[in-house]
Motif scaffolding. Structure first.
Motif, PDB file in Angstrom:
ATOM      1  N   PHE A 157       0.899  -1.190  -0.102  1.00  0.00           N
ATOM      2  CA  PHE A 157       0.134  -0.265  -0.196  1.00  0.00           C
ATOM      3  C   PHE A 157       0.838   1.289   0.053  1.00  0.00           C
ATOM      4  CE2 PHE A 157      -2.589   3.332   1.934  1.00  0.00           C
ATOM      5  CZ  PHE A 157      -3.625   3.067   1.103  1.00  0.00           C
ATOM      6  N   VAL A 158       2.004   1.257   0.887  1.00  0.00           N
ATOM      7  CA  VAL A 158       2.728   2.553   0.881  1.00  0.00           C
ATOM      8  C   VAL A 158       3.565   2.631  -0.535  1.00  0.00           C
ATOM      9  CG1 VAL A 158       4.800   3.383   1.989  1.00  0.00           C
ATOM     10  CG2 VAL A 158       3.072   2.525   3.121  1.00  0.00           C
ATOM     11  N   VAL A 159       3.944   1.432  -1.183  1.00  0.00           N
ATOM     12  CA  VAL A 159       4.458   1.491  -2.208  1.00  0.00           C
ATOM     13  C   VAL A 159       3.865   2.305  -3.548  1.00  0.00           C
ATOM     14  CG1 VAL A 159       5.579   0.166  -4.495  1.00  0.00           C
ATOM     15  CG2 VAL A 159       6.395  -0.372  -1.888  1.00  0.00           C
ATOM     16  N   ILE A 160       2.648   1.804  -3.556  1.00  0.00           N
ATOM     17  CA  ILE A 160       1.549   2.228  -4.384  1.00  0.00           C
ATOM     18  C   ILE A 160       1.234   3.442  -4.160  1.00  0.00           C
ATOM     19  CG2 ILE A 160      -0.819   1.845  -5.396  1.00  0.00           C
ATOM     20  CD1 ILE A 160      -0.492  -1.041  -5.171  1.00  0.00           C
ATOM     21  N   ALA A 161       0.966   4.058  -2.874  1.00  0.00           N
ATOM     22  CA  ALA A 161       0.591   5.313  -2.225  1.00  0.00           C
ATOM     23  C   ALA A 161       1.559   6.474  -2.925  1.00  0.00           C
ATOM     24  CB  ALA A 161       0.250   5.562  -0.965  1.00  0.00           C
ATOM     25  N   GLY A 164       1.310   7.690  -5.958  1.00  0.00           N
ATOM     26  CA  GLY A 164       0.232   8.467  -6.532  1.00  0.00           C
ATOM     27  C   GLY A 164      -1.004   7.349  -6.818  1.00  0.00           C
ATOM     28  N   GLY A 165      -0.653   6.083  -6.819  1.00  0.00           N
ATOM     29  CA  GLY A 165      -1.897   5.240  -7.322  1.00  0.00           C
ATOM     30  C   GLY A 165      -1.380   4.729  -8.778  1.00  0.00           C
ATOM     31  N   ARG A 166      -0.508   5.466  -9.350  1.00  0.00           N
ATOM     32  CA  ARG A 166      -0.294   5.367 -11.003  1.00  0.00           C
ATOM     33  C   ARG A 166       0.707   4.314 -11.328  1.00  0.00           C
ATOM     34  NH1 ARG A 166      -0.772  10.608  -9.811  1.00  0.00           N
ATOM     35  NH2 ARG A 166       1.477  10.906  -9.871  1.00  0.00           N
ATOM     36  N   GLN A 167       0.583   3.091 -10.627  1.00  0.00           N
ATOM     37  CA  GLN A 167       1.649   2.094 -10.830  1.00  0.00           C
ATOM     38  C   GLN A 167       1.861   1.695 -12.221  1.00  0.00           C
ATOM     39  OE1 GLN A 167       4.332   1.672  -8.258  1.00  0.00           O
ATOM     40  NE2 GLN A 167       3.069   3.398  -7.368  1.00  0.00           N
ATOM     41  N   GLY A 168       0.789   1.760 -12.897  1.00  0.00           N
ATOM     42  CA  GLY A 168       0.987   1.171 -14.270  1.00  0.00           C
ATOM     43  C   GLY A 168       2.103   2.064 -14.967  1.00  0.00           C
ATOM     44  N   GLU A 169       2.294   3.495 -14.424  1.00  0.00           N
ATOM     45  CA  GLU A 169       3.353   4.215 -14.953  1.00  0.00           C
ATOM     46  C   GLU A 169       4.709   4.084 -14.740  1.00  0.00           C
ATOM     47  OE1 GLU A 169       1.879   8.046 -14.768  1.00  0.00           O
ATOM     48  OE2 GLU A 169      -0.131   7.805 -15.277  1.00  0.00           O
ATOM     49  N   SER A 170       4.794   3.495 -13.447  1.00  0.00           N
ATOM     50  CA  SER A 170       6.142   3.552 -12.931  1.00  0.00           C
ATOM     51  C   SER A 170       6.367   2.116 -12.366  1.00  0.00           C
ATOM     52  CB  SER A 170       6.318   4.518 -11.657  1.00  0.00           C
ATOM     53  OG  SER A 170       5.331   4.229 -10.809  1.00  0.00           O
TER      54      SER A 170
END
Length: 254
Positions: A157-161, A164-170
């Motif tokens: 959760f912290v990694v995704i937060a 910014g919740g845009r883990q498809g980009e990074s």
């Protein structure tokens, strides 16, 4: 496919380094006649955090998942693309997880080679297994599972937060950065690691456990397969829950 090959190699090498250094610090603390013997849980926790730091640096090109729970959590968050432009699909997910499992197994083999003489002279089979895999302080499979779910939820959760919740980009631990994710792993260990040894990563536990089972370790005893499902299932549940929660909560909190 070229990108996917780079991803596989990146995750394999990064996870192998993570396990080599992480299980290595446990070996230094637990096995007979080491200079670090008796260093304690805090030394192990700091060592594991810096092992993750090293793995993230090496595996940056793939997004440095290094953990099936992170990979599956990103999928659950609605990601459409992993690091290095690799789309999220069944093939890419299998490539990430396969590389993580193989890397973890190889890293554990190198730990055994580095500490071979100390494994030979260690009289306690539990200490030998503890180098490779986690085990509960109090064996209660249901509560041990809860602990692993909570610890992994915090990690993912912290990694995704942070992204910014845009883990498809990074994607992955690289989105958080090597030093912050190392500190995150350390605080999870010091805060939530006592009951189970905080696997928070199915590959980190299962790969080395398989290595323990296969390697000709003198007097090694059981690989504790009865417990082995907990540090696999718990992190997977925690990662998926974190992914789903991030998709719901992070847009509201933003």
């Amino acid at each position: 496919m070229d990108n996917l090959g780079i991803v596989f190699l990146s995750e394999l090498v990064g996870t192998a380094l993570l396990v080599l250094l992480g299980c290595g610090v446990v070996a230094n603390v637990a096995l007979a006649k080491n200079k670090g013997v008796g260093g304690g849980f805090l030394m192990v926790t700091i060592g594991w955090g810096l092992a993750v730091f090293s793995g993230v640096i090496v595996a940056y090109n793939s997004g440095a998942h290094l953990n099936p729970a992170v990979t599956l959590g990103l999928v659950a968050s609605g990601a459409t693309e992993f690091g290095s432009g690799v789309p999220v699909n069944a093939v890419s997910v299998l490539a990430y997880i396969g590389a993580q499992m193989l890397g973890a197994l190889l890293g554990a083999v190198f730990v055994w080679l580095a500490y071979k003489q100390h494994f030979d002279q260690e009289p306690n089979p539990a200490n030998k297994l503890g180098v490779f895999s986690t085990g509960p302080a109090i064996r209660s499979y249901g509560w041990n599972l809860v602990t692993e779910v909570i610890g992994t939820f915090v990690l993912v959760f912290v990694v995704i937060a942070f992204g910014g919740g845009r883990q498809g980009e990074s994607g992955g631990l690289a989105a958080l950065g090597a030093l912050p994710v190392a500190l995150l792993v350390i605080v999870i260990g010091t805060s939530l690691g006592g009951p189970t040894g905080y696997a928070i990563n199915p590959a980190r536990d299962l790969g080395p456990r398989i290595a323990h089972f296969l390697l000709p370790i003198k007097g090694k005893g059981s690989s504790d397969w009865a417990y082995s499902w907990v540090p696999v299932v718990g992190p997977i549940i925690g990662g998926l829950l974190a992914g789903w929660a991030s998709a719901v909560l992070l847009p509201i909190l933003a």
